[in-house]
Design an enzyme around this catalytic site. Structure first.
Site, PDB file in Angstrom:
ATOM      1  N   ARG A  12       0.818  -1.210   0.000  1.00 36.90           N
ATOM      2  CA  ARG A  12       0.000   0.000   0.000  1.00 36.90           C
ATOM      3  C   ARG A  12       0.856   1.266   0.000  1.00 36.90           C
ATOM      4  O   ARG A  12       0.648   2.163  -0.812  1.00 36.90           O
ATOM      5  CB  ARG A  12      -0.923   0.016   1.231  1.00 36.90           C
ATOM      6  CG  ARG A  12      -1.948  -1.095   1.294  1.00 36.90           C
ATOM      7  CD  ARG A  12      -2.888  -1.115   0.124  1.00 36.90           C
ATOM      8  NE  ARG A  12      -3.599   0.149  -0.056  1.00 36.90           N
ATOM      9  CZ  ARG A  12      -4.072   0.589  -1.221  1.00 36.90           C
ATOM     10  NH1 ARG A  12      -3.874  -0.115  -2.328  1.00 36.90           N
ATOM     11  NH2 ARG A  12      -4.731   1.731  -1.299  1.00 36.90           N
ATOM     12  N   CYS A 151       1.949   6.644  10.528  1.00 40.09           N
ATOM     13  CA  CYS A 151       0.922   7.561  10.030  1.00 40.09           C
ATOM     14  C   CYS A 151       0.220   8.255  11.189  1.00 40.09           C
ATOM     15  O   CYS A 151      -0.089   9.453  11.117  1.00 40.09           O
ATOM     16  CB  CYS A 151      -0.081   6.814   9.155  1.00 40.09           C
ATOM     17  SG  CYS A 151      -0.833   5.371   9.949  1.00 40.09           S
ATOM     18  N   THR A 210      -0.990   0.647  20.182  1.00 37.43           N
ATOM     19  CA  THR A 210      -0.245   1.517  19.274  1.00 37.43           C
ATOM     20  C   THR A 210       0.829   2.246  20.062  1.00 37.43           C
ATOM     21  O   THR A 210       0.601   2.654  21.199  1.00 37.43           O
ATOM     22  CB  THR A 210      -1.156   2.549  18.568  1.00 37.43           C
ATOM     23  OG1 THR A 210      -0.345   3.432  17.783  1.00 37.43           O
ATOM     24  CG2 THR A 210      -1.950   3.384  19.556  1.00 37.43           C
TER      25      THR A 210
END
EC number: 1.2.1.12
Length: 333
Positions: A12, A151, A210
């Site tokens: 991606r 990101c 995360t």
């Protein structure tokens, strides 16, 4: 003189980095490496994209090359980066986008294969991390391997920087409501380290870990140890949103916070940090090149020092744009 680039990993991010790079006059992508993708299939995967739609130019494949709008790109299929002939291909800079070679030791293989510098498209345990708009000015030319962070860190860090610079952040918790990614399962399957992560991506809201919030402390040292967070993976194909809840050192109003963020989005952070007061939803940000778009009408304030701030990001395209921005910054240093 053009920056000659090779991309390792044509997933991606690798494919979108190529789309972005093709729009920059000073960048020339000359090679791609992916052991699982033959040239003809690479051309197909680049041209057709379920999320970002078909590439509008001409794409073809012949032999060991793909051709995009008349520009030839050699395709290698090496499993070990040390065997990729970057040097012979004339590659000076490598975008490491496999998600595998994210350490200094792993990325060094690209330099051993002839490249001069490497930009890792993932967080790294030991490579210095840079977020464009936040700390890229601290890059020095002696650093041959750098990380573009994640990101989510790219979304959170610009927002946190603006808020911290003006009001001071005492402590904060972040939640990212994150679109599906390729590591998730189409149906329930084995996932020994993360049992919940093995559940069907398209039919569940999946709590996950995360390191994005903690990583902000690496790019903004004064916030080290002051932020942490978690993620919810949700069944959307792209675009995610950060919910940042913070205790501020300086009391303020939500209107003042909005004003400060809007000013930053129109000033030094223009193109990285955005601002909107519209009644937006996630799909409105598909293809958005900015790292973080503050949603002024979605946030709330409980006390003069306790607020919840919301910011959107295209976790694919926005991030890929910053990868190329960081590459250009490294090349100019």
């Amino acid at each position: 003189m053009a920056i000659t680039v090779g991309i390792n990993g044509f997933g991606r991010i690798g494919r979108l980095v190529l789309r972005v790079a093709l729009s920059r006059a000073d960048i020339k992508v000359v090679a791609i490496n992916d052991p699982f993708i033959a040239p003809e299939y690479a051309a197909y995967m680049f041209k057709y994209d379920s999320t970002h739609k078909a590439y509008k130019g001409e794409v073809s494949a012949s032999g060991n090359k793909i051709n995009i709008d008349g520009k030839e790109i050699t395709v290698f299929q090496e499993r070990d980066p040390v065997n990729i002939p970057w040097g012979k291909a004339g590659v000076d800079y490598v975008i490491e986008s496999t998600g595998v070679f994210t350490t200094l030791e792993g990325a060094q293989k690209h330099i051993d294969a002839g490249a001069k510098k490497v930009v890792i498209t993932a967080p790294s345990k030991d490579a210095p991390m840079f977020v464009v708009g936040v700390n890229e000015e601290k890059y020095t030319s002696d650093l041959n391997i750098v990380s573009n962070a994640s990101c989510t860190t790219n979304c959170l860090a610009p927002l946190a920087k603006v808020v911290n610079d003006t009001f001071g952040i005492e402590s904060g918790l972040m939640t990212t409501v994150h679109s599906m990614t390729a590591t998730q399962k189409t149906v329930d399957g084995p996932s020994h380290k993360d049992w919940r992560g093995g559940r069907t991506a398209s039919g569940n809201i999946i709590p996950s870990s995360t390191g994005a919030a903690k990583a902000v402390g690496k790019v903004i040292p004064e916030l080290n140890g002051k932020l942490t967070g978690l993620a919810f993976r949700v069944p959307t194909v792209d675009v995610s949103v950060v919910d940042l809840t913070v205790n501020l050192k300086k009391e303020t109003t939500y209107e003042e916070i909005k004003s400060v963020i809007k000013a930053a989005s129109e000033g030094k952070l223009k193109g990285v940090l955005g601002y909107t007061e519209d009644a937006v939803v996630s799909s409105d940000f598909l293809g958005d090149e900015r790292s973080s778009i503050f949603d002024a009408s979605a946030g709330i304030q409980l006390t003069p020092s306790f607020v919840k701030l919301i910011s959107w990001y295209d976790n694919e395209y926005g991030y890929s744009t910053r990868v190329v921005d960081l590459l250009q910054h490294v090349a100019k240093a």
